[in-house]
Design a protein around this motif. Structure first.
Motif: not given
Length: 302
Positions: A132-155
């Motif tokens: 029931n939906v039109s097929p679509r693709l995601q063509t890129g992504a965010f590569r996110m980091n802080c120091l340990d990739c925990l609190d700031r990255t999760n936020s």
């Protein structure tokens, strides 16, 4: 929704250089870069190529601070990207989270960071598939980091996910206000739980909250717990990781020499053999000068 699916992928990963946090870590982050930028470049290039192959266009969202050890790592990360072949097609968005949005202030993310990210997530699109939906693709992504990739990255990742959620619900035909509100509340709870679980694996405590007085008191206790965990128990965890990845663990001196002389499959040997190979390397290697833009030494294995 029934057989209809919608998704939006985000990536989190620590800064792709060879670096470590030696000694006691109390109150501030002491960092050490293990290799120069040129020695980091091949691994960085492989990492970025792999991300592009698997996820399409990459946009780096760097949440590191501009003080102390974080500033050193921050500057090296930027230099490595700018000097690489990925600089032309891989934007880096730098956002000092501790300076601009400490405590997870959503209005700061909304006003300062959202405009920088919005153009990119609209360009990426979302993935949809079903009857029931039109097929679509995601063509890129965010590569996110802080120091340990925990609190700031999760936020920040949860902030982006909640923004994208509205487009996902619309793609599935779930437009009513009551359904949207229920999804948003459930989604917030899921992301909070995700942050706590990742933090438990990495630090042994729940994620930091810091939004109200009780939260700040809890954060103080968790920070003490994390300090004890990172300073006295992380070495054992690292040995376990080395054991799983390499089949054995050995002294840093011979590990570094071994990595320069052999590929990772050849490192699956006992420490005594690795030590012997490192000490007798001149019996099976030769050195030749190579002419190029920079002067390099070439090691040939026989």
């Amino acid at each position: 929704m029934d057989d209809d699916v919608s998704s939006f992928v985000q990536i989190r990963g620590s800064v792709p250089l060879f670096w470590e946090q030696p000694g006691l870590q109390v109150g501030s982050h002491h960092l050490r870069l293990n290799r120069g930028l040129e020695a980091n470049a091949p691994a960085f290039d492989r990492h970025m190529m792999l991300l592009k192959e698997q996820y399409g266009k990459q946009v780096i969202v760097n949440l590191l601070g501009s003080r102390g050890g974080e500033e050193v790592l921050n500057r090296a990360f930027k230099k490595l990207l700018w000097a690489s072949s990925h600089a032309e097609d891989t934007p880096m968005i730098n956002f000092d989270y501790h300076q601009f949005a400490k405590g997870g202030k959503t209005e700061k993310l909304e006003n300062l960071l959202r405009p920088q990210l919005k153009l990119h997530w609209e360009d990426f699109g979302i993935f949809t598939k079903g009857k029931n939906v039109s097929p679509r693709l995601q063509t890129g992504a965010f590569r996110m980091n802080c120091l340990d990739c925990l609190d700031r990255t999760n936020s920040v990742q949860s902030f982006v996910a909640l923004e994208i959620l509205l487009a996902q619900l619309e793609s599935l035909g779930l437009n009513s206000k009551s359904i949207t509100e229920r999804f948003v509340e459930s989604y917030k709870a899921m992301w909070t739980l995700n942050g706590h679980n990742l933090s438990r694996v990495f630090t042994g405590s729940r994620a930091l909250e810091g939004k109200h007085k009780v939260g700040k008191l809890k954060d103080g206790a968790r920070s003490v717990s994390r300090t004890i965990q990172s300073n006295f128990f992380d070495a054992v965890k690292q040995e376990a990781i080395n054991l799983l990845l390499l089949g054995d663990f050995f002294s840093e001196e011979y590990a570094d020499k071994g990595k320069m002389l052999m590929d990772h499959t050849a490192l699956l040997v006992t420490p005594s053999i690795l030590k012997a190979m490192s000490e007798r390397q001149f019996e099976f290697t030769s050195f030749k000068k190579m002419k190029s833009e920079h002067c390099h030494l070439k090691i040939e294995l026989f």
